[in-house]
Scaffold this motif. Structure first.
Motif, mmCIF file in Angstrom:
data_model
loop_
_atom_site.group_PDB
_atom_site.id
_atom_site.type_symbol
_atom_site.label_atom_id
_atom_site.label_comp_id
_atom_site.label_asym_id
_atom_site.label_seq_id
_atom_site.Cartn_x
_atom_site.Cartn_y
_atom_site.Cartn_z
ATOM 1 N N VAL A 58 4.818 10.678 1.770
ATOM 2 C CA VAL A 58 4.658 9.405 1.076
ATOM 3 C C VAL A 58 5.013 8.292 2.048
ATOM 4 C CG1 VAL A 58 5.407 7.992 -0.863
ATOM 5 C CG2 VAL A 58 5.258 10.460 -1.125
ATOM 6 N N ILE A 59 4.098 7.314 2.175
ATOM 7 C CA ILE A 59 4.307 6.190 3.088
ATOM 8 C C ILE A 59 4.003 4.908 2.326
ATOM 9 C CG2 ILE A 59 3.615 5.122 5.257
ATOM 10 C CD1 ILE A 59 2.594 7.915 6.099
ATOM 11 N N ARG A 60 4.882 3.904 2.479
ATOM 12 C CA ARG A 60 4.694 2.601 1.836
ATOM 13 C C ARG A 60 4.756 1.534 2.910
ATOM 14 N NH1 ARG A 60 7.973 0.579 -3.312
ATOM 15 N NH2 ARG A 60 6.100 1.315 -4.310
ATOM 16 N N HIS A 61 3.832 0.571 2.796
ATOM 17 C CA HIS A 61 3.807 -0.509 3.778
ATOM 18 C C HIS A 61 3.424 -1.813 3.089
ATOM 19 C CE1 HIS A 61 3.681 -1.967 7.893
ATOM 20 N NE2 HIS A 61 2.614 -2.683 7.566
ATOM 21 N N LYS A 62 4.122 -2.899 3.469
ATOM 22 C CA LYS A 62 3.818 -4.244 2.950
ATOM 23 C C LYS A 62 3.271 -5.076 4.100
ATOM 24 C CE LYS A 62 7.591 -4.322 -0.393
ATOM 25 N NZ LYS A 62 8.779 -5.040 -0.841
ATOM 26 N N VAL A 69 0.854 -1.182 0.000
ATOM 27 C CA VAL A 69 0.000 0.000 0.000
ATOM 28 C C VAL A 69 0.894 1.238 0.000
ATOM 29 C CG1 VAL A 69 -1.821 1.240 1.225
ATOM 30 C CG2 VAL A 69 -1.754 -1.253 1.299
ATOM 31 N N ASP A 70 0.736 2.077 -1.039
ATOM 32 C CA ASP A 70 1.438 3.364 -1.132
ATOM 33 C C ASP A 70 0.427 4.463 -0.837
ATOM 34 O OD1 ASP A 70 3.933 2.334 -1.925
ATOM 35 O OD2 ASP A 70 3.234 2.149 -3.990
ATOM 36 N N PHE A 71 0.786 5.316 0.076
ATOM 37 C CA PHE A 71 -0.118 6.355 0.554
ATOM 38 C C PHE A 71 0.603 7.682 0.421
ATOM 39 C CE2 PHE A 71 -2.709 8.333 3.943
ATOM 40 C CZ PHE A 71 -3.947 7.798 3.640
#
Length: 179
Positions: A67-71, A54-56
């Motif tokens: 910008v925040i990325r989470h797997k 998920v890229d936010f």
């Protein structure tokens, strides 16, 4: 706030879209000028393990983009983790704006406090007396020359007829200079 929710290699359901929209709405409580938000959800399958990335991203006015990325294996857990991290960043920014005063405000308040006292600042130093500046209509250069010659001042600051700020000054050789 403009929101965009995109699914890559993954079909978004209405419940996922509603969950992400609710997450965006929760971030508006910080009263920051959020221009737009974008969430990109993509399926990630490596070595037979399914998961989601998920890229936010949030665009703030007068500030850089967050910008925040989470797997994660669970999509909803990934969204929750991202919202928590975004909340932390927005809360810090909100706290800076609300608790820290602008340095110029502090300087102005200190100057106002000094000017309000009627006692001299230091022995032997004259008191600072605030004065209002007089606003004049625009002057022609000939009129400014006449005013400067009649006064004992070394220079005259004025606005000319084209609304340019000008300085007329007396030179050592007795002539006048115009800047």
């Amino acid at each position: 706030m403009n929101t965009s929710i995109v699914g890559k290699q993954f079909e978004l359901t209405d419940s996922i879209k509603n969950y992400v929209e609710q997450a965006f709405e929760n971030l508006e409580k910080y009263s920051l000028d959020i221009i737009s938000g974008r969430c990109v959800i993509s399926a990630d399958e490596k070595q037979g393990k399914k998961g989601f990335v998920v890229d936010f991203s949030l665009n703030l006015a007068k500030k850089d983009t967050i910008v925040i990325r989470h797997k994660d294996k669970d999509l909803y857990a990934a969204i929750d983790a991202i919202v928590e991290r975004a909340s932390k960043v927005l809360r810090r920014h909100h706290d800076k704006l609300t608790t820290h005063k602008n340095k110029d405000d502090k300087k102005q308040n200190a100057l106002d406090d000094i000017l309000e006292t009627n006692a001299p600042l230091i022995d032997g130093v004259d008191e600072i007396v605030p004065t209002e500046l007089e606003l004049y209509k625009p002057l022609e250069i000939d009129e400014a020359v006449r005013i400067l010659k009649e006064s004992k001042d070394q220079f005259l600051v004025f606005n000319d007829m084209e609304a340019k700020m000008r300085i007329l000054y007396k030179r050592k050789d007795g002539k006048l200079g115009l800047f």
